[in-house]
Design an enzyme around this catalytic site. Structure first.
Site, PDB file in Angstrom:
ATOM      1  N   VAL A 260     -84.797  28.542  15.261  1.00  0.00           N
ATOM      2  CA  VAL A 260     -85.893  27.576  15.370  1.00  0.00           C
ATOM      3  C   VAL A 260     -85.806  26.559  14.233  1.00  0.00           C
ATOM      4  O   VAL A 260     -86.688  25.729  14.078  1.00  0.00           O
ATOM      5  CB  VAL A 260     -87.255  28.308  15.376  1.00  0.00           C
ATOM      6  CG1 VAL A 260     -87.386  29.155  16.639  1.00  0.00           C
ATOM      7  CG2 VAL A 260     -87.435  29.191  14.134  1.00  0.00           C
ATOM      8  N   ASP A 261     -84.739  26.643  13.442  1.00  0.00           N
ATOM      9  CA  ASP A 261     -84.536  25.649  12.383  1.00  0.00           C
ATOM     10  C   ASP A 261     -83.766  24.448  12.942  1.00  0.00           C
ATOM     11  O   ASP A 261     -83.391  24.422  14.119  1.00  0.00           O
ATOM     12  CB  ASP A 261     -83.827  26.271  11.162  1.00  0.00           C
ATOM     13  CG  ASP A 261     -82.395  26.727  11.452  1.00  0.00           C
ATOM     14  OD1 ASP A 261     -81.636  25.965  12.100  1.00  0.00           O
ATOM     15  OD2 ASP A 261     -82.013  27.833  11.003  1.00  0.00           O
TER      16      ASP A 261
ATOM     17  N   CYS B 172    -105.701  19.217  17.374  1.00  0.00           N
ATOM     18  CA  CYS B 172    -105.078  18.359  18.380  1.00  0.00           C
ATOM     19  C   CYS B 172    -105.857  17.042  18.469  1.00  0.00           C
ATOM     20  O   CYS B 172    -107.092  17.041  18.499  1.00  0.00           O
ATOM     21  CB  CYS B 172    -105.112  19.085  19.723  1.00  0.00           C
ATOM     22  SG  CYS B 172    -104.596  18.065  21.114  1.00  0.00           S
TER      23      CYS B 172
ATOM     24  N   GLY C 270     -73.768  35.400  14.299  1.00  0.00           N
ATOM     25  CA  GLY C 270     -74.963  35.799  13.563  1.00  0.00           C
ATOM     26  C   GLY C 270     -76.160  36.188  14.395  1.00  0.00           C
ATOM     27  O   GLY C 270     -77.278  35.816  14.073  1.00  0.00           O
TER      28      GLY C 270
ATOM     29  N   HIS D  86     -85.264  29.404  21.813  1.00  0.00           N
ATOM     30  CA  HIS D  86     -86.538  29.931  21.307  1.00  0.00           C
ATOM     31  C   HIS D  86     -87.413  28.845  20.703  1.00  0.00           C
ATOM     32  O   HIS D  86     -88.291  29.129  19.886  1.00  0.00           O
ATOM     33  CB  HIS D  86     -86.279  31.057  20.288  1.00  0.00           C
ATOM     34  CG  HIS D  86     -85.674  32.276  20.918  1.00  0.00           C
ATOM     35  ND1 HIS D  86     -84.983  33.237  20.215  1.00  0.00           N
ATOM     36  CD2 HIS D  86     -85.662  32.692  22.212  1.00  0.00           C
ATOM     37  CE1 HIS D  86     -84.564  34.179  21.051  1.00  0.00           C
ATOM     38  NE2 HIS D  86     -84.956  33.875  22.263  1.00  0.00           N
TER      39      HIS D  86
ATOM     40  N   CYS E  45    -104.245  22.621  25.019  1.00  0.00           N
ATOM     41  CA  CYS E  45    -103.863  21.714  26.121  1.00  0.00           C
ATOM     42  C   CYS E  45    -102.352  21.534  26.240  1.00  0.00           C
ATOM     43  O   CYS E  45    -101.875  20.945  27.210  1.00  0.00           O
ATOM     44  CB  CYS E  45    -104.552  20.352  25.963  1.00  0.00           C
ATOM     45  SG  CYS E  45    -103.866  19.314  24.649  1.00  0.00           S
TER      46      CYS E  45
ATOM     47  N   ARG F 292     -92.530  29.008   6.502  1.00  0.00           N
ATOM     48  CA  ARG F 292     -91.152  28.982   7.034  1.00  0.00           C
ATOM     49  C   ARG F 292     -90.673  27.538   7.239  1.00  0.00           C
ATOM     50  O   ARG F 292     -89.511  27.231   7.016  1.00  0.00           O
ATOM     51  CB  ARG F 292     -91.076  29.765   8.343  1.00  0.00           C
ATOM     52  CG  ARG F 292     -91.185  31.269   8.108  1.00  0.00           C
ATOM     53  CD  ARG F 292     -90.989  32.037   9.385  1.00  0.00           C
ATOM     54  NE  ARG F 292     -89.670  31.850   9.961  1.00  0.00           N
ATOM     55  CZ  ARG F 292     -89.375  32.030  11.234  1.00  0.00           C
ATOM     56  NH1 ARG F 292     -90.318  32.394  12.082  1.00  0.00           N
ATOM     57  NH2 ARG F 292     -88.152  31.848  11.672  1.00  0.00           N
TER      58      ARG F 292
ATOM     59  N   CYS G 260    -100.311  21.608  21.008  1.00  0.00           N
ATOM     60  CA  CYS G 260    -101.662  22.162  21.011  1.00  0.00           C
ATOM     61  C   CYS G 260    -101.669  23.507  21.728  1.00  0.00           C
ATOM     62  O   CYS G 260    -101.112  23.641  22.819  1.00  0.00           O
ATOM     63  CB  CYS G 260    -102.610  21.180  21.692  1.00  0.00           C
ATOM     64  SG  CYS G 260    -104.282  21.831  21.840  1.00  0.00           S
TER      65      CYS G 260
HETATM   66  P1  NAD Z   1     -81.498  38.807  13.862  1.00  0.00           P
HETATM   67  O1  NAD Z   1     -82.273  38.562  12.614  1.00  0.00           O
HETATM   68  O2  NAD Z   1     -82.014  39.800  14.825  1.00  0.00           O
HETATM   69  O3  NAD Z   1     -80.021  39.271  13.461  1.00  0.00           O
HETATM   70  C1  NAD Z   1     -79.286  38.580  12.509  1.00  0.00           C
HETATM   71  C2  NAD Z   1     -77.837  38.964  12.652  1.00  0.00           C
HETATM   72  O4  NAD Z   1     -77.086  38.108  11.803  1.00  0.00           O
HETATM   73  C3  NAD Z   1     -77.508  40.402  12.250  1.00  0.00           C
HETATM   74  O5  NAD Z   1     -76.687  40.979  13.241  1.00  0.00           O
HETATM   75  C4  NAD Z   1     -76.734  40.230  10.932  1.00  0.00           C
HETATM   76  O6  NAD Z   1     -75.733  41.221  10.767  1.00  0.00           O
HETATM   77  C5  NAD Z   1     -76.105  38.873  11.112  1.00  0.00           C
HETATM   78  N1  NAD Z   1     -75.809  38.149   9.882  1.00  0.00           N
HETATM   79  C6  NAD Z   1     -76.453  38.243   8.692  1.00  0.00           C
HETATM   80  N2  NAD Z   1     -75.902  37.376   7.818  1.00  0.00           N
HETATM   81  C7  NAD Z   1     -74.908  36.733   8.480  1.00  0.00           C
HETATM   82  C8  NAD Z   1     -73.993  35.711   8.123  1.00  0.00           C
HETATM   83  N3  NAD Z   1     -74.010  35.175   6.901  1.00  0.00           N
HETATM   84  N4  NAD Z   1     -73.107  35.276   9.041  1.00  0.00           N
HETATM   85  C9  NAD Z   1     -73.089  35.811  10.287  1.00  0.00           C
HETATM   86  N5  NAD Z   1     -73.938  36.794  10.681  1.00  0.00           N
HETATM   87  C10 NAD Z   1     -74.839  37.228   9.792  1.00  0.00           C
HETATM   88  O7  NAD Z   1     -81.242  37.379  14.507  1.00  0.00           O
HETATM   89  P2  NAD Z   1     -81.269  36.919  16.014  1.00  0.00           P
HETATM   90  O8  NAD Z   1     -80.379  37.783  16.821  1.00  0.00           O
HETATM   91  O9  NAD Z   1     -81.106  35.465  16.028  1.00  0.00           O
HETATM   92  O10 NAD Z   1     -82.790  37.315  16.335  1.00  0.00           O
HETATM   93  C11 NAD Z   1     -83.481  36.756  17.154  1.00  0.00           C
HETATM   94  C12 NAD Z   1     -84.653  35.904  16.586  1.00  0.00           C
HETATM   95  O11 NAD Z   1     -84.678  35.575  15.222  1.00  0.00           O
HETATM   96  C13 NAD Z   1     -84.522  34.589  17.252  1.00  0.00           C
HETATM   97  O12 NAD Z   1     -85.586  34.494  18.126  1.00  0.00           O
HETATM   98  C14 NAD Z   1     -84.669  33.519  16.201  1.00  0.00           C
HETATM   99  O13 NAD Z   1     -85.552  32.517  16.677  1.00  0.00           O
HETATM  100  C15 NAD Z   1     -85.270  34.251  15.080  1.00  0.00           C
HETATM  101  N6  NAD Z   1     -84.989  33.727  13.726  1.00  0.00           N
HETATM  102  C16 NAD Z   1     -84.554  32.461  13.510  1.00  0.00           C
HETATM  103  C17 NAD Z   1     -84.293  32.020  12.224  1.00  0.00           C
HETATM  104  C18 NAD Z   1     -83.825  30.605  12.018  1.00  0.00           C
HETATM  105  O14 NAD Z   1     -84.171  29.731  12.810  1.00  0.00           O
HETATM  106  N7  NAD Z   1     -83.036  30.353  10.976  1.00  0.00           N
HETATM  107  C19 NAD Z   1     -84.460  32.887  11.141  1.00  0.00           C
HETATM  108  C20 NAD Z   1     -84.921  34.184  11.402  1.00  0.00           C
HETATM  109  C21 NAD Z   1     -85.170  34.590  12.690  1.00  0.00           C
END
Ligand code: NAD
Length: 250
Positions: A102-103, A154, A193, A118, A129, A70, A126
């Site tokens: 988390v990106d 670590c 999103g 998140h 620790c 990822r 680590c």
């Molecule tokens: P989720 O995956 O649960 O839901 C994604 C939502 O985005 C859905 O409701 C979907 O309909 C909507 N969506 C899809 N494409 C879209 C677009 N182009 N524009 C707008 N909306 C769109 O995501 P969440 O609610 O963030 O879930 C929580 C967890 O997912 C978080 O803890 C997060 O850390 C993690 N996560 C992060 C990443 C990242 O950092 N890019 C990727 C995947 C999951």
């Protein structure tokens, strides 16, 4: 008046906007969401086998290999038009961003993020620790699917290094959470999103409404939050945010 024009007027009047983003924010950069599409991460992998402390204790090479994959996916993904529009908006009004992502795509687009509730894929620490792991990781070739890989050690205690993300069942980092809560004291909040299924992050838009904010969800699909916000705007992040930016700046 169009949704974009009405929102732009409200944000211009307030001189500020708060934004809560989720995985859908980065979907158009090529990073899969966790839920909501047939190719989302959770329809391909079992989260409980990957994003929990138990998973790490059971098979850390599997978990590290997945996160390493990822990290590589994110590193090669460009910010999309939605990330860029939010960064551009900050030239005109105060933009406060709390993200579940988390990106690092908001930052690479030029935004300052108030809170990564998140954690971050790249804030390694680590497992034993807790100290930060600063050493660079070995370069990784783009790969189609995750491969098992041993985590680095670590430098202080020889423990295994883990990604700085919040796993299922773990508490949120308190300082980031407090900064996210602070963003809910606003006149307008955009919720972009997110499925609204992960707590406590999903409570932030409701808190904003309680503080008197006008809350608009940008999501092509309805979510668990759609009925609780003032308006569900059925657009993607890369469609809606540039429309808003154009309406606010022209
Ligand atoms: P989720 O995956 O649960 O839901 C994604 C939502 O985005 C859905 O409701 C979907 O309909 C909507 N969506 C899809 N494409 C879209 C677009 N182009 N524009 C707008 N909306 C769109 O995501 P969440 O609610 O963030 O879930 C929580 C967890 O997912 C978080 O803890 C997060 O850390 C993690 N996560 C992060 C990443 C990242 O950092 N890019 C990727 C995947 C999951």
């Amino acid at each position: 008046m169009s949704v974009a024009a009405d929102l732009a007027r409200r944000i211009a009047d307030a001189g500020a906007v708060s934004v809560l983003t989720g995985a859908g924010m980065s979907a158009e950069s090529g990073i899969p969401t966790f839920r909501g599409t047939h190719d989302s991460l959770w329809s391909t992998f079992d989260p409980m086998a990957l994003a929990t402390e138990t998973a790490w204790r059971t098979d850390r090479d599997l978990v590290w290999g997945w996160y390493r994959w990822r990290m590589a996916l994110v590193a090669q993904a460009p910010p999309n038009a939605g990330h860029r529009a939010l960064a551009a908006l900050a030239q005109h009004v105060d933009v406060r961003i709390a993200t579940q992502n988390v990106d690092d795509l908001h930052e690479r687009a030029g935004s300052v993020v108030d809170a990564h509730v998140h954690g971050s894929l790249f804030a390694l620490r680590c497992f034993e620790c807790g100290r930060a792991h600063e050493a660079p990781l070995d370069a990784m070739e783009p790969q189609a699917a995750p491969l098992r890989a041993a985590p680095p050690f670590c430098a202080y205690c020889d423990g295994d290094v883990r990604p700085g993300v919040v796993w299922f069942g773990e508490a949120l980092p308190e300082d980031a959470w407090q900064r996210a809560v602070a963003t809910t004291h606003c006149a307008v909040m955009l919720v972009v999103g997110t499925s609204g299924l992960v707590q406590p992050a999903a409570s932030l838009p409701l808190l904003a409404r309680r503080h008197g904010a006008y809350v608009v969800e940008l999501n092509p699909a309805r979510s668990a939050l759609s009925d609780a916000v003032d308006l569900h705007w059925p657009v993607t992040a890369a469609e809606g945010l540039p429309l808003l930016q154009a309406a606010l700046t022209t």
